[in-house]
Design a protein around this motif. Structure first.
Motif, PDB file in Angstrom:
ATOM      1  N   ALA A  71      11.198  29.770   8.486  1.00 13.59           N
ATOM      2  CA  ALA A  71      11.328  29.421   9.765  1.00 13.59           C
ATOM      3  C   ALA A  71      10.516  28.357  10.184  1.00 13.59           C
ATOM      4  CB  ALA A  71      10.121  30.674  10.352  1.00 13.59           C
ATOM      5  N   VAL A  72       9.661  27.969   9.230  1.00  9.80           N
ATOM      6  CA  VAL A  72       8.928  26.543   9.319  1.00  9.80           C
ATOM      7  C   VAL A  72       9.970  25.564   9.024  1.00  9.80           C
ATOM      8  CG1 VAL A  72       7.038  25.142   8.225  1.00  9.80           C
ATOM      9  CG2 VAL A  72       6.750  27.583   8.507  1.00  9.80           C
ATOM     10  N   VAL A  73      10.799  25.531   8.367  1.00  6.68           N
ATOM     11  CA  VAL A  73      11.726  24.348   7.689  1.00  6.68           C
ATOM     12  C   VAL A  73      12.681  24.545   9.113  1.00  6.68           C
ATOM     13  CG1 VAL A  73      13.391  23.902   6.099  1.00  6.68           C
ATOM     14  CG2 VAL A  73      11.557  24.903   5.269  1.00  6.68           C
ATOM     15  N   ALA A  74      13.302  25.647   9.481  1.00  7.38           N
ATOM     16  CA  ALA A  74      14.150  25.471  10.696  1.00  7.38           C
ATOM     17  C   ALA A  74      13.649  24.958  11.642  1.00  7.38           C
ATOM     18  CB  ALA A  74      14.625  27.204  10.891  1.00  7.38           C
ATOM     19  N   SER A  75      12.249  25.384  11.927  1.00  7.78           N
ATOM     20  CA  SER A  75      11.547  24.576  13.356  1.00  7.78           C
ATOM     21  C   SER A  75      11.361  23.021  13.035  1.00  7.78           C
ATOM     22  CB  SER A  75      10.165  25.183  13.258  1.00  7.78           C
ATOM     23  OG  SER A  75      10.541  26.668  13.699  1.00  7.78           O
ATOM     24  N   LEU A  76      11.195  22.685  11.519  1.00  9.74           N
ATOM     25  CA  LEU A  76      11.194  21.028  11.487  1.00  9.74           C
ATOM     26  C   LEU A  76      12.424  20.463  11.587  1.00  9.74           C
ATOM     27  CD1 LEU A  76       8.764  21.231   8.333  1.00  9.74           C
ATOM     28  CD2 LEU A  76       8.264  20.063  10.821  1.00  9.74           C
ATOM     29  N   ILE A  77      13.640  21.083  11.237  1.00 14.29           N
ATOM     30  CA  ILE A  77      15.184  20.758  11.430  1.00 14.29           C
ATOM     31  C   ILE A  77      15.612  20.628  12.654  1.00 14.29           C
ATOM     32  CG2 ILE A  77      17.361  21.022  10.846  1.00 14.29           C
ATOM     33  CD1 ILE A  77      16.541  22.684   8.115  1.00 14.29           C
ATOM     34  N   TRP A  78      15.326  21.628  13.420  1.00  8.89           N
ATOM     35  CA  TRP A  78      15.595  21.307  14.922  1.00  8.89           C
ATOM     36  C   TRP A  78      14.580  20.513  15.648  1.00  8.89           C
ATOM     37  CZ3 TRP A  78      19.958  22.942  17.227  1.00  8.89           C
ATOM     38  CH2 TRP A  78      20.777  23.802  16.745  1.00  8.89           C
ATOM     39  N   GLY A  79      13.301  20.430  15.201  1.00 11.83           N
ATOM     40  CA  GLY A  79      12.545  19.661  16.145  1.00 11.83           C
ATOM     41  C   GLY A  79      12.724  18.252  15.766  1.00 11.83           C
ATOM     42  N   PHE A  80      13.142  17.762  14.753  1.00 14.52           N
ATOM     43  CA  PHE A  80      13.592  16.347  14.516  1.00 14.52           C
ATOM     44  C   PHE A  80      14.842  16.178  15.391  1.00 14.52           C
ATOM     45  CE2 PHE A  80      10.301  16.459  11.182  1.00 14.52           C
ATOM     46  CZ  PHE A  80       9.630  15.299  11.689  1.00 14.52           C
ATOM     47  N   MET A  81      15.720  17.162  15.264  1.00 11.30           N
ATOM     48  CA  MET A  81      17.102  17.155  16.236  1.00 11.30           C
ATOM     49  C   MET A  81      17.042  16.782  17.487  1.00 11.30           C
ATOM     50  SD  MET A  81      19.548  19.735  13.979  1.00 11.30           S
ATOM     51  CE  MET A  81      20.863  19.804  15.180  1.00 11.30           C
ATOM     52  N   TYR A  82      15.703  17.410  18.039  1.00 12.02           N
ATOM     53  CA  TYR A  82      15.499  17.602  19.289  1.00 12.02           C
ATOM     54  C   TYR A  82      14.818  15.991  19.938  1.00 12.02           C
ATOM     55  CZ  TYR A  82      16.221  22.567  20.163  1.00 12.02           C
ATOM     56  OH  TYR A  82      16.782  23.825  19.972  1.00 12.02           O
ATOM     57  N   GLY A  83      14.369  15.083  18.940  1.00  8.65           N
ATOM     58  CA  GLY A  83      13.600  14.078  19.239  1.00  8.65           C
ATOM     59  C   GLY A  83      14.391  13.128  19.907  1.00  8.65           C
ATOM     60  N   THR A  84      13.664  12.486  21.126  1.00 13.65           N
ATOM     61  CA  THR A  84      14.449  11.556  22.003  1.00 13.65           C
ATOM     62  C   THR A  84      14.273   9.996  21.339  1.00 13.65           C
ATOM     63  OG1 THR A  84      12.443  11.672  23.314  1.00 13.65           O
ATOM     64  CG2 THR A  84      14.242  13.112  23.941  1.00 13.65           C
ATOM     65  N   ARG A  85      13.208  10.206  20.705  1.00 17.83           N
ATOM     66  CA  ARG A  85      13.046   8.611  20.018  1.00 17.83           C
ATOM     67  C   ARG A  85      13.562   8.440  18.582  1.00 17.83           C
ATOM     68  NH1 ARG A  85       6.827   7.906  20.608  1.00 17.83           N
ATOM     69  NH2 ARG A  85       6.772  10.107  19.894  1.00 17.83           N
ATOM     70  N   PHE A  86      13.819   9.682  17.545  1.00 13.95           N
ATOM     71  CA  PHE A  86      13.916   9.399  16.508  1.00 13.95           C
ATOM     72  C   PHE A  86      15.025  10.365  15.927  1.00 13.95           C
ATOM     73  CE2 PHE A  86      10.047  11.631  17.109  1.00 13.95           C
ATOM     74  CZ  PHE A  86      10.523  12.824  16.820  1.00 13.95           C
TER      75      PHE A  86
END
Length: 308
Positions: free
Chosen positions: A134-149
């Motif tokens: 779950a931690v890895v999945a959250s990091l993956i999707w978190g960076f996909m959601y990023g509006t700057r990076f």
């Protein structure tokens, strides 16, 4: 004669031998169950007992730790931050769980139909996200959601548009729901698919002889046959929704304005314990969440298992 009479007197009465055998079998049974009972008591019962003990005390600036009885529970029941987090996970449960289970059920029915090309590869592909922590999945999707990076930001730059920020306060709960759905669709699909595999094929043959179509077979045979699996998956999903912690805690660093320290009851408990050093009050909130989860899960179980 004396020796024979002595042996006869020393031998146990015939009625006592079955009792000795039963005691021996009971000891053997406890020998097998003993390790589980010990681990269960150590990792499950003992923490609950200790949390209950902590919830009855309170740290004061003057006087140290003192016994307060149920005062912590009264404070928690009037805590607006606790109720906001509980309302948020309740909304999450009502929206995300039906969507997740609906997708999982459709996938399981498609795989079980036998008409899906490459169904073995498709089944593994759908289940694969569950193997991602779950931690890895959250990091993956978190960076996909990023509006700057991230991916959203790259789409904005490539097409000259401005997509809604998935990590904004109004959309962050839906974004977390998307992550949880991506993670657990495969898990629930496997539960439904396993239940469908044990349905007798003779029922399908009889339905085909009667002229029943595919949708009629699904509604009249498949869904009733996996009703218990649907109830189990629903209960597991309800428990998981009330335990929501990993995804918001990981995304909190990416969206500090949207995900607060009381975003969910579990995040609130963590913040109280490790940031606010309020261990007693944190234990109280945890106990209340356990009670709420148990009551709702039990109610769903009773409703789901009730015969029509």
């Amino acid at each position: 004669m004396t020796t024979l009479s002595t042996r006869a007197a020393a031998a146990p009465p015939p009625r006592s031998r079955p009792r000795l055998r039963l005691r021996k079998e009971a000891l053997v049974g406890w020998g097998f169950a003993g390790p589980f009972v010990a681990v269960f008591g150590l990792v499950f019962l003992a923490p609950i007992g200790y949390a209950l003990y902590l919830s009855l005390f309170k740290d004061r600036l003057i006087g140290g730790t003192s016994f307060v009885g149920l005062d912590n529970y009264g404070e928690a029941l009037t805590d607006a931050r606790f109720w906001e987090g509980l309302t948020r996970v309740g909304l999450f449960l009502l929206v995300q769980v039906p969507i997740m289970l609906g997708i999982a059920l459709l996938v399981a029915l498609a795989v079980d139909s036998g008409r899906l090309y490459g169904r073995s590869f498709f089944r593994v592909s759908v289940f694969l996200p569950y193997a991602v922590p779950a931690v890895v999945a959250s990091l993956i999707w978190g960076f996909m959601y990023g509006t700057r990076f991230g991916l959203v930001g790259n789409i904005d730059d490539a097409f000259g548009v401005t997509l809604p920020d998935p990590l904004s306060p109004s959309l962050v709960l839906a974004s977390i729901g998307n992550i949880v759905t991506w993670e657990f669709v495969g898990y629930n699909m496997l539960i439904f698919y396993s239940a469908l595999k044990v349905v007798p094929r003779s029922l399908y043959e009889a339905a085909a002889i009667d002229g029943a179509g595919e949708w009629r077979v699904v509604a009249s045979i498949k869904l009733p046959a996996i009703r218990s699996s649907l109830v189990i998956a629903t209960i597991f999903s309800i428990i998981g929704s009330f335990q929501l912690f990993n995804e918001p805690s990981i995304l909190q660093k990416l969206a500090p304005n949207a995900i607060t320290s009381d975003f969910t009851p579990n995040v609130y408990t963590y913040s109280l314990s490790f940031s606010g050093q309020q261990h007693n009050y944190a234990a109280t909130v945890a106990i209340l969440m356990g009670v709420v989860t148990a009551i709702i899960a039990y109610a769903v179980q009773l409703r789901g298992m009730r015969k029509g």
